[in-house]
Design an enzyme around this catalytic site. Structure first.
Site, short mmCIF file in Angstrom:
data_model
loop_
_atom_site.label_atom_id
_atom_site.label_comp_id
_atom_site.label_asym_id
_atom_site.label_seq_id
_atom_site.Cartn_x
_atom_site.Cartn_y
_atom_site.Cartn_z
N ARG A 152 -1.86 -5.78 -8.79
CA ARG A 152 -0.77 -6.72 -8.52
C ARG A 152 -0.59 -7.71 -9.64
O ARG A 152 0.52 -8.07 -10.01
CB ARG A 152 -1.04 -7.48 -7.22
CG ARG A 152 -0.90 -6.62 -5.99
CD ARG A 152 -1.45 -7.31 -4.79
NE ARG A 152 -2.89 -7.46 -4.91
CZ ARG A 152 -3.73 -7.67 -3.90
NH1 ARG A 152 -3.24 -7.79 -2.69
NH2 ARG A 152 -5.02 -7.77 -4.09
N HIS A 159 0.84 -1.21 0.00
CA HIS A 159 0.00 0.00 0.00
C HIS A 159 0.88 1.26 0.00
O HIS A 159 0.62 2.21 -0.72
CB HIS A 159 -0.86 0.06 1.27
CG HIS A 159 -1.91 -0.99 1.39
ND1 HIS A 159 -2.06 -1.76 2.52
CD2 HIS A 159 -2.89 -1.39 0.53
CE1 HIS A 159 -3.09 -2.58 2.36
NE2 HIS A 159 -3.61 -2.39 1.16
N LYS A 207 -15.22 -8.43 3.50
CA LYS A 207 -14.10 -8.76 4.39
C LYS A 207 -14.45 -8.51 5.85
O LYS A 207 -15.08 -7.50 6.18
CB LYS A 207 -12.88 -7.91 4.03
CG LYS A 207 -12.30 -8.22 2.66
CD LYS A 207 -11.07 -7.36 2.42
CE LYS A 207 -10.47 -7.63 1.04
NZ LYS A 207 -9.42 -6.64 0.71
N SER A 231 -2.97 -7.86 2.59
CA SER A 231 -3.16 -7.82 4.05
C SER A 231 -3.68 -9.16 4.56
O SER A 231 -3.27 -9.63 5.62
CB SER A 231 -4.15 -6.72 4.43
OG SER A 231 -3.67 -5.46 4.05
O1 PNS Z 1 -8.52 -2.89 0.10
P1 PNS Z 1 -9.75 -3.41 -0.60
O2 PNS Z 1 -10.59 -4.23 0.36
O3 PNS Z 1 -9.45 -4.14 -1.87
O4 PNS Z 1 -10.61 -2.10 -1.00
C1 PNS Z 1 -11.88 -2.22 -1.61
C2 PNS Z 1 -12.70 -0.95 -1.35
C3 PNS Z 1 -12.86 -0.74 0.15
C4 PNS Z 1 -11.98 0.25 -1.97
C5 PNS Z 1 -14.11 -1.13 -2.02
O5 PNS Z 1 -14.75 -2.25 -1.46
C6 PNS Z 1 -14.98 0.12 -1.86
O6 PNS Z 1 -14.82 1.08 -2.60
N1 PNS Z 1 -15.89 0.10 -0.85
C7 PNS Z 1 -16.75 1.22 -0.53
C8 PNS Z 1 -18.21 0.96 -0.94
C9 PNS Z 1 -18.40 1.17 -2.44
O7 PNS Z 1 -18.23 2.25 -2.98
N2 PNS Z 1 -18.78 0.07 -3.11
C10 PNS Z 1 -19.05 0.06 -4.55
C11 PNS Z 1 -17.80 -0.28 -5.35
S1 PNS Z 1 -18.13 -0.23 -7.10
#
Ligand code: PNS
Length: 155
Positions: free
Chosen positions: A86, A13, A37, A123
């Site tokens: 990645r 990150h 998660k 993570s």
């Molecule tokens: O580190 P991650 O878990 O890969 O991050 C994913 C994250 C938190 C960026 C994604 O799940 C997110 O944007 N969540 C917020 C809710 C949202 O906007 N959902 C619609 C995504 S199209």
């Protein structure tokens, strides 16, 4: 905007955040909730850890948000989301989210290729390896590794 679960923040990150901070005047690193998660650290703890390890970059700001990522972006006049890719396995889901976010709001997503040193890093894997006593010292800043060890011994 560099969004993520950051549960906890890893060197992978930080690599993306540092490189984004060189490209943009200001970078917001936001802890968002990923419904798929279960988290080990509270949002407040994740924010604390992020603040500690990004303190050396003056144009990086830490925040959290419990709603849609694009609503935060719109409310804060943010036009670009930066995500690290990645491997090809990341691509399908990231593309889907990028297209959904674009459709919902017009906010663009820019993909940055991860440093190959960290292309295997996640993570979730770090937590699993640490749970069974594996060495994760090169994958996290020392202070974050310490917090992870403490949390795993509490549980
Ligand atoms: O580190 P991650 O878990 O890969 O991050 C994913 C994250 C938190 C960026 C994604 O799940 C997110 O944007 N969540 C917020 C809710 C949202 O906007 N959902 C619609 C995504 S199209």
């Amino acid at each position: 905007m560099c969004p993520g679960s950051y549960d906890p923040v890893t060197n992978g990150h930080l690599d993306i955040i540092e490189r984004a901070a060189k490209l943009f005047d200001e970078v917001v690193v936001a802890v968002l909730v990923n419904k798929n998660k279960k988290s080990l650290f509270t949002v407040e703890e994740r924010l604390d850890m992020l603040r500690e390890v990004t303190a050396q970059w003056p144009n990086v700001r830490i925040d959290s948000w419990h709603g849609l990522l694009v609503d935060y972006c719109r409310a804060n006049d943010i036009g670009a989301i930066v995500k690290g890719l990645r491997a090809v396995s990341d691509f399908d889901y990231e593309l889907q989210m990028a297209q959904m976010n674009q459709r919902l709001s017009g906010v663009e997503t820019l993909f940055m290729s991860t440093n190959p040193l960290y292309s295997f890093l996640a993570s979730s894997l770090v937590k699993e390896v640490a749970t069974y006593g594996g060495d994760v010292s090169n994958l996290l800043p020392p202070k974050i590794e310490q917090r992870l060890r403490e949390r795993l011994t509490e549980n």
